[in-house]
Design a protein around this motif. Structure first.
Motif, PDB file in Angstrom:
ATOM      1  N   ASP A 189       0.824  -1.210   0.000  1.00 56.76           N
ATOM      2  CA  ASP A 189       0.000   0.000   0.000  1.00 56.76           C
ATOM      3  C   ASP A 189       0.866   1.271   0.000  1.00 56.76           C
ATOM      4  OD1 ASP A 189      -2.106   1.703  -0.003  1.00 56.76           O
ATOM      5  OD2 ASP A 189      -2.826   1.226   2.012  1.00 56.76           O
ATOM      6  N   LEU A 190       1.652   1.412  -1.050  1.00 55.53           N
ATOM      7  CA  LEU A 190       2.580   2.548  -1.184  1.00 55.53           C
ATOM      8  C   LEU A 190       1.849   3.891  -1.045  1.00 55.53           C
ATOM      9  CD1 LEU A 190       5.519   3.336  -1.882  1.00 55.53           C
ATOM     10  CD2 LEU A 190       4.923   3.151  -4.296  1.00 55.53           C
ATOM     11  N   ARG A 191       0.660   3.964  -1.633  1.00 52.45           N
ATOM     12  CA  ARG A 191      -0.082   5.231  -1.611  1.00 52.45           C
ATOM     13  C   ARG A 191      -0.381   5.697  -0.186  1.00 52.45           C
ATOM     14  NH1 ARG A 191      -5.391   5.666  -5.160  1.00 52.45           N
ATOM     15  NH2 ARG A 191      -3.879   5.625  -6.858  1.00 52.45           N
ATOM     16  N   HIS A 192      -0.596   4.762   0.707  1.00 52.67           N
ATOM     17  CA  HIS A 192      -0.844   5.109   2.110  1.00 52.67           C
ATOM     18  C   HIS A 192       0.288   6.006   2.636  1.00 52.67           C
ATOM     19  CE1 HIS A 192      -1.462   4.663   6.428  1.00 52.67           C
ATOM     20  NE2 HIS A 192      -0.218   4.258   6.511  1.00 52.67           N
ATOM     21  N   TYR A 193       1.525   5.695   2.238  1.00 54.45           N
ATOM     22  CA  TYR A 193       2.679   6.466   2.707  1.00 54.45           C
ATOM     23  C   TYR A 193       2.839   7.768   1.912  1.00 54.45           C
ATOM     24  CZ  TYR A 193       3.664   2.095   5.026  1.00 54.45           C
ATOM     25  OH  TYR A 193       3.555   0.976   5.811  1.00 54.45           O
ATOM     26  N   THR A 194       2.761   7.639   0.586  1.00 54.37           N
ATOM     27  CA  THR A 194       3.026   8.834  -0.234  1.00 54.37           C
ATOM     28  C   THR A 194       1.980   9.927   0.022  1.00 54.37           C
ATOM     29  OG1 THR A 194       1.813   7.900  -2.137  1.00 54.37           O
ATOM     30  CG2 THR A 194       4.187   7.518  -2.046  1.00 54.37           C
ATOM     31  N   LYS A 195       0.763   9.526   0.302  1.00 53.01           N
ATOM     32  CA  LYS A 195      -0.318  10.510   0.538  1.00 53.01           C
ATOM     33  C   LYS A 195      -0.130  11.269   1.847  1.00 53.01           C
ATOM     34  CE  LYS A 195      -4.800  10.145  -0.239  1.00 53.01           C
ATOM     35  NZ  LYS A 195      -5.149  11.064  -1.313  1.00 53.01           N
ATOM     36  N   ASN A 196       0.687  10.732   2.728  1.00 55.09           N
ATOM     37  CA  ASN A 196       0.919  11.389   4.015  1.00 55.09           C
ATOM     38  C   ASN A 196       2.260  12.123   4.062  1.00 55.09           C
ATOM     39  OD1 ASN A 196      -1.374  10.871   5.768  1.00 55.09           O
ATOM     40  ND2 ASN A 196      -0.925   8.734   5.290  1.00 55.09           N
ATOM     41  N   ALA A 197       2.931  12.214   2.925  1.00 55.86           N
ATOM     42  CA  ALA A 197       4.271  12.818   2.913  1.00 55.86           C
ATOM     43  C   ALA A 197       4.193  14.340   2.815  1.00 55.86           C
ATOM     44  CB  ALA A 197       5.061  12.274   1.722  1.00 55.86           C
ATOM     45  N   ASP A 198       4.895  15.028   3.731  1.00 62.00           N
ATOM     46  CA  ASP A 198       5.085  16.481   3.564  1.00 62.00           C
ATOM     47  C   ASP A 198       6.107  16.709   2.455  1.00 62.00           C
ATOM     48  OD1 ASP A 198       3.475  17.052   5.846  1.00 62.00           O
ATOM     49  OD2 ASP A 198       5.185  16.551   7.130  1.00 62.00           O
ATOM     50  N   ILE A 199       7.127  15.847   2.463  1.00 51.85           N
ATOM     51  CA  ILE A 199       8.130  15.867   1.387  1.00 51.85           C
ATOM     52  C   ILE A 199       8.178  14.461   0.794  1.00 51.85           C
ATOM     53  CG2 ILE A 199      10.564  16.213   0.789  1.00 51.85           C
ATOM     54  CD1 ILE A 199      10.822  18.079   3.210  1.00 51.85           C
ATOM     55  N   LEU A 200       7.863  14.356  -0.480  1.00 49.34           N
ATOM     56  CA  LEU A 200       7.916  13.053  -1.155  1.00 49.34           C
ATOM     57  C   LEU A 200       9.109  13.034  -2.095  1.00 49.34           C
ATOM     58  CD1 LEU A 200       6.732  10.272  -2.038  1.00 49.34           C
ATOM     59  CD2 LEU A 200       5.368  11.516  -3.728  1.00 49.34           C
ATOM     60  N   VAL A 201       9.987  12.047  -1.915  1.00 50.02           N
ATOM     61  CA  VAL A 201      11.137  11.899  -2.805  1.00 50.02           C
ATOM     62  C   VAL A 201      10.906  10.643  -3.646  1.00 50.02           C
ATOM     63  CG1 VAL A 201      13.641  11.670  -2.980  1.00 50.02           C
ATOM     64  CG2 VAL A 201      12.639  12.953  -1.059  1.00 50.02           C
ATOM     65  N   ALA A 202      10.789  10.832  -4.942  1.00 51.81           N
ATOM     66  CA  ALA A 202      10.545   9.697  -5.837  1.00 51.81           C
ATOM     67  C   ALA A 202      11.855   9.303  -6.490  1.00 51.81           C
ATOM     68  CB  ALA A 202       9.518  10.088  -6.891  1.00 51.81           C
ATOM     69  N   ALA A 203      12.351   8.116  -6.160  1.00 54.84           N
ATOM     70  CA  ALA A 203      13.640   7.646  -6.697  1.00 54.84           C
ATOM     71  C   ALA A 203      13.530   6.160  -6.997  1.00 54.84           C
ATOM     72  CB  ALA A 203      14.769   7.923  -5.708  1.00 54.84           C
ATOM     73  N   LEU A 204      12.564   5.822  -7.848  1.00 60.41           N
ATOM     74  CA  LEU A 204      12.377   4.400  -8.167  1.00 60.41           C
ATOM     75  C   LEU A 204      12.754   4.082  -9.606  1.00 60.41           C
ATOM     76  CD1 LEU A 204       8.582   3.631  -8.498  1.00 60.41           C
ATOM     77  CD2 LEU A 204       9.376   5.884  -7.910  1.00 60.41           C
ATOM     78  N   GLY A 205      12.843   5.117 -10.453  1.00 57.96           N
ATOM     79  CA  GLY A 205      13.244   4.878 -11.838  1.00 57.96           C
ATOM     80  C   GLY A 205      12.130   4.348 -12.711  1.00 57.96           C
ATOM     81  N   LYS A 206      10.881   4.795 -12.435  1.00 55.85           N
ATOM     82  CA  LYS A 206       9.739   4.383 -13.271  1.00 55.85           C
ATOM     83  C   LYS A 206       8.938   5.635 -13.622  1.00 55.85           C
ATOM     84  CE  LYS A 206       9.487  -0.408 -12.312  1.00 55.85           C
ATOM     85  NZ  LYS A 206      10.182  -0.838 -11.108  1.00 55.85           N
ATOM     86  N   ALA A 207       8.916   5.939 -14.911  1.00 55.24           N
ATOM     87  CA  ALA A 207       8.353   7.217 -15.369  1.00 55.24           C
ATOM     88  C   ALA A 207       6.905   7.421 -14.932  1.00 55.24           C
ATOM     89  CB  ALA A 207       8.444   7.287 -16.887  1.00 55.24           C
ATOM     90  N   LYS A 208       6.621   8.650 -14.487  1.00 61.12           N
ATOM     91  CA  LYS A 208       5.255   9.129 -14.188  1.00 61.12           C
ATOM     92  C   LYS A 208       4.473   8.209 -13.270  1.00 61.12           C
ATOM     93  CE  LYS A 208       4.814  11.212 -18.801  1.00 61.12           C
ATOM     94  NZ  LYS A 208       3.892  11.438 -19.898  1.00 61.12           N
TER      95      LYS A 208
END
Ligand code: NDP
Length: 280
Positions: A189-208
């Motif tokens: 449930d990745l969205r559970h975490y990303t939706k609560n981020a004040d600062i979200l760092v995306a570093a997975l290497g998958k476009a958009k």
């Protein structure tokens, strides 16, 4: 929405650095070892070369055949470790699979390890001891500092746990008193975490990957991803157009974190020189 303009900050940082470099009574030396002909690596080494030339460094690009043996690389690194004219050494990743990347990185003297990837420098970072810090995570923190975005107490979610980006960034953010969540491909449930981020760092290497429904209103988005799609253009891991009206700050791709990475390499080369001088 405000853009976190990596290019602007890079130019300012390198301008300041140039003054310190010019005040030295010697030329700084940076050696980049590239194994094989990976085309993305050639582009990255070219950017490093340009930065180094602008800074007045002696830049040495050592190109090795993809059939090079581990022993040959280790002998070369040992020679560079003992060369007083060389301040910084880095091995451009990725390298061919027959070579042990960790062993090769750890052969670099921790005083010349401008990528900050040796076990010694990673250990120091996690213990919050001054060290040479990996360039991309350091660039992210300097970018936030430049825009006076407070890190302390923020809920920081990092997606991607590589040694190059996610892990050292988590340590840097913890050292700056953020509350850090480090997500990866096995996170449920990745969205559970990303939706609560004040600062979200995306570093997975998958476009958009991340869209507006994945993020918190008013959050700060740091997009590390660099992905080339069929149209030949570069895209981040965040869908910029989809999220831009929902965020307070966002890094563009290109022109964001990548720019900072190059600037930090210049800084680490200077820092490595000073570290070595102070340890003589
Ligand atoms: P790696 O491939 O080493 O690591 C990717 C990480 O993302 C892994 O931890 C992986 O998890 C995780 N991941 C992959 N897919 C998912 C998913 N669907 N959900 C959650 N997590 C996922 O990549 P790097 O860290 O080297 O690079 C990441 C991106 O950043 C790339 O696009 C790269 O080009 C770019 N980059 C940009 C730089 C810059 O200067 N702007 C510098 C360095 C990299 P797991 O560990 O479980 O496999």
């Amino acid at each position: 929405m405000k853009l976190l303009d990596g290019k602007e900050v890079k130019l300012k940082m390198l301008d300041d650095l140039k003054k310190d470099v010019d005040a030295l009574d010697c030329k700084l030396g940076l050696t980049v070892i590239q194994v094989g002909e990976d085309s993305a690596s050639t582009v990255y080494v070219g950017q490093k070369n340009k930065m180094a030339s602008n800074m007045g460094f002696n830049f040495n690009h050592v190109k090795l055949s993809e059939n090079v043996t581990e022993e040959e690389i280790l002998t070369l690194i040992n020679k560079l470790n003992n060369d007083d004219m060389v301040d910084g050494i880095l091995v451009q990743m990725p390298i061919p699979h027959h070579l042990d990347a960790k062993k090769i990185q750890n052969a670099i003297s921790p005083y010349k390890d401008v990528d900050g990837l040796t076990d010694i420098n990673m250990g120091k970072l996690s213990h919050n001891v001054p060290s040479l810090v990996p360039c991309t995570p350091m660039g992210i923190v300097d970018l936030l500092d430049y825009y006076q975005i407070d890190i302390e107490g923020k809920n920081v979610v990092i997606v991607g746990r590589s040694d190059l980006v996610g892990k050292p960034l988590a340590a840097l953010m913890i050292n700056r008193n953020a509350t850090v969540t480090l997500c990866h491909s096995k996170t449920k449930d990745l969205r559970h975490y990303t939706k609560n981020a004040d600062i979200l760092v995306a570093a997975l290497g998958k476009a958009k990957t991340f869209k507006k429904e994945d993020i918190k209103e008013g959050s700060i988005i740091i997009d590390v991803g660099i992905n080339r799609l069929e149209d030949g253009k570069l895209y981040g891991d965040v869908d910029f157009d989809d999220v831009k009206d929902r965020v307070s700050y966002i890094t563009p791709v290109p022109g964001g974190v990548g720019q900072m990475t190059v600037a930090e390499l210049g800084y680490n080369t200077y820092k490595a020189h000073m570290l070595r001088c102070n340890n003589k």
